[in-house]
Design a protein around this motif. Structure first.
Motif, PDB file in Angstrom:
ATOM      1  N   LEU A   1     -32.522   5.186   8.364  1.00 54.18           N
ATOM      2  CA  LEU A   1     -32.644   5.026   9.808  1.00 54.18           C
ATOM      3  C   LEU A   1     -32.372   6.360  10.487  1.00 54.18           C
ATOM      4  O   LEU A   1     -33.094   6.772  11.393  1.00 54.18           O
ATOM      5  CB  LEU A   1     -31.683   3.961  10.320  1.00 54.18           C
ATOM      6  CG  LEU A   1     -31.543   3.877  11.841  1.00 54.18           C
ATOM      7  CD1 LEU A   1     -32.806   3.292  12.449  1.00 54.18           C
ATOM      8  CD2 LEU A   1     -30.346   3.050  12.208  1.00 54.18           C
ATOM      9  N   PHE A   2     -31.337   7.038  10.027  1.00 54.27           N
ATOM     10  CA  PHE A   2     -31.005   8.337  10.597  1.00 54.27           C
ATOM     11  C   PHE A   2     -32.057   9.380  10.236  1.00 54.27           C
ATOM     12  O   PHE A   2     -32.342  10.273  11.025  1.00 54.27           O
ATOM     13  CB  PHE A   2     -29.607   8.778  10.159  1.00 54.27           C
ATOM     14  CG  PHE A   2     -28.516   7.890  10.719  1.00 54.27           C
ATOM     15  CD1 PHE A   2     -28.157   7.963  12.049  1.00 54.27           C
ATOM     16  CD2 PHE A   2     -27.877   6.970   9.914  1.00 54.27           C
ATOM     17  CE1 PHE A   2     -27.172   7.145  12.578  1.00 54.27           C
ATOM     18  CE2 PHE A   2     -26.891   6.135  10.425  1.00 54.27           C
ATOM     19  CZ  PHE A   2     -26.541   6.222  11.763  1.00 54.27           C
ATOM     20  N   LEU A   3     -32.649   9.234   9.070  1.00 54.80           N
ATOM     21  CA  LEU A   3     -33.767  10.118   8.699  1.00 54.80           C
ATOM     22  C   LEU A   3     -34.940   9.906   9.652  1.00 54.80           C
ATOM     23  O   LEU A   3     -35.565  10.868  10.117  1.00 54.80           O
ATOM     24  CB  LEU A   3     -34.219   9.849   7.255  1.00 54.80           C
ATOM     25  CG  LEU A   3     -33.298  10.335   6.139  1.00 54.80           C
ATOM     26  CD1 LEU A   3     -33.799   9.830   4.792  1.00 54.80           C
ATOM     27  CD2 LEU A   3     -33.208  11.849   6.145  1.00 54.80           C
ATOM     28  N   GLU A   4     -35.220   8.646   9.954  1.00 52.75           N
ATOM     29  CA  GLU A   4     -36.311   8.323  10.871  1.00 52.75           C
ATOM     30  C   GLU A   4     -36.046   8.864  12.273  1.00 52.75           C
ATOM     31  O   GLU A   4     -36.989   9.137  13.016  1.00 52.75           O
ATOM     32  CB  GLU A   4     -36.532   6.813  10.922  1.00 52.75           C
ATOM     33  CG  GLU A   4     -37.112   6.247   9.649  1.00 52.75           C
ATOM     34  CD  GLU A   4     -37.219   4.735   9.674  1.00 52.75           C
ATOM     35  OE1 GLU A   4     -37.296   4.154  10.775  1.00 52.75           O
ATOM     36  OE2 GLU A   4     -37.234   4.135   8.588  1.00 52.75           O
ATOM     37  N   LEU A   5     -34.781   9.002  12.619  1.00 55.72           N
ATOM     38  CA  LEU A   5     -34.433   9.569  13.924  1.00 55.72           C
ATOM     39  C   LEU A   5     -34.502  11.095  13.925  1.00 55.72           C
ATOM     40  O   LEU A   5     -34.273  11.717  14.950  1.00 55.72           O
ATOM     41  CB  LEU A   5     -33.031   9.098  14.339  1.00 55.72           C
ATOM     42  CG  LEU A   5     -32.920   7.617  14.671  1.00 55.72           C
ATOM     43  CD1 LEU A   5     -31.464   7.218  14.865  1.00 55.72           C
ATOM     44  CD2 LEU A   5     -33.743   7.279  15.913  1.00 55.72           C
ATOM     45  N   GLY A   6     -34.805  11.678  12.755  1.00 55.62           N
ATOM     46  CA  GLY A   6     -35.023  13.122  12.697  1.00 55.62           C
ATOM     47  C   GLY A   6     -33.880  13.937  12.132  1.00 55.62           C
ATOM     48  O   GLY A   6     -33.926  15.164  12.176  1.00 55.62           O
ATOM     49  N   PHE A   7     -32.856  13.292  11.589  1.00 56.70           N
ATOM     50  CA  PHE A   7     -31.741  14.029  11.009  1.00 56.70           C
ATOM     51  C   PHE A   7     -32.091  14.493   9.600  1.00 56.70           C
ATOM     52  O   PHE A   7     -32.839  13.834   8.887  1.00 56.70           O
ATOM     53  CB  PHE A   7     -30.471  13.164  10.973  1.00 56.70           C
ATOM     54  CG  PHE A   7     -29.914  12.864  12.332  1.00 56.70           C
ATOM     55  CD1 PHE A   7     -29.089  13.777  12.970  1.00 56.70           C
ATOM     56  CD2 PHE A   7     -30.227  11.676  12.976  1.00 56.70           C
ATOM     57  CE1 PHE A   7     -28.574  13.502  14.231  1.00 56.70           C
ATOM     58  CE2 PHE A   7     -29.716  11.397  14.232  1.00 56.70           C
ATOM     59  CZ  PHE A   7     -28.893  12.311  14.867  1.00 56.70           C
ATOM     60  N   GLU A   8     -31.517  15.625   9.210  1.00 60.00           N
ATOM     61  CA  GLU A   8     -31.667  16.122   7.836  1.00 60.00           C
ATOM     62  C   GLU A   8     -31.014  15.119   6.878  1.00 60.00           C
ATOM     63  O   GLU A   8     -30.110  14.374   7.272  1.00 60.00           O
ATOM     64  CB  GLU A   8     -30.977  17.481   7.691  1.00 60.00           C
ATOM     65  CG  GLU A   8     -31.541  18.581   8.573  1.00 60.00           C
ATOM     66  CD  GLU A   8     -32.841  19.137   8.029  1.00 60.00           C
ATOM     67  OE1 GLU A   8     -33.019  19.120   6.797  1.00 60.00           O
ATOM     68  OE2 GLU A   8     -33.671  19.568   8.843  1.00 60.00           O
ATOM     69  N   ALA A   9     -31.427  15.114   5.616  1.00 55.37           N
ATOM     70  CA  ALA A   9     -30.942  14.129   4.636  1.00 55.37           C
ATOM     71  C   ALA A   9     -29.425  14.104   4.528  1.00 55.37           C
ATOM     72  O   ALA A   9     -28.811  13.032   4.546  1.00 55.37           O
ATOM     73  CB  ALA A   9     -31.566  14.398   3.272  1.00 55.37           C
TER      74      ALA A   9
END
Length: 104
Positions: free
Chosen positions: A17-25
């Motif tokens: 979900l956080f990846l989908e929001l644009g955060f690095e892995a």
């Protein structure tokens, strides 16, 4: 009075979900872990309030379940602080049935 006996799936917050929001892995995983900790801390606080009420009123799990309109296993989960098995929504509804306010 109808007693809620449904078994519900507790949705898992996923790091993607956080990846989908644009955060690095790495940051997505860190945010996921932090959010899980905060969520579990909040659930434990709500569960402690419910467990305290049950003890204060000298209730058995079946009696508490009837009053709170949930299943006896849900009361067991509350008492044993099984945070992964119950939602915040369910905990807030139980407290609301006791006319206890929840300030988040």
């Amino acid at each position: 009075m109808k007693i809620d006996t449904k078994i519900r799936q507790v949705p898992k917050l996923r790091s993607d979900l956080f990846l989908e929001l644009g955060f690095e892995a790495g940051e997505a995983e860190r945010l996921h872990q932090a959010s899980q900790k905060h969520l579990n801390d909040l659930k434990e606080q709500l569960m402690m309030e419910l467990a305290k009420w049950i003890v204060q009123h000298h209730l058995k799990q079946t009696e508490a379940a009837r009053i709170l309109m949930v299943s006896r296993p849900q009361i067991s989960d509350v008492i044993n602080k099984k945070t992964g098995r119950i939602t915040i929504d369910a905990l807030v509804k139980m407290l609301a049935r006791l006319r206890k306010s929840v300030l988040l």
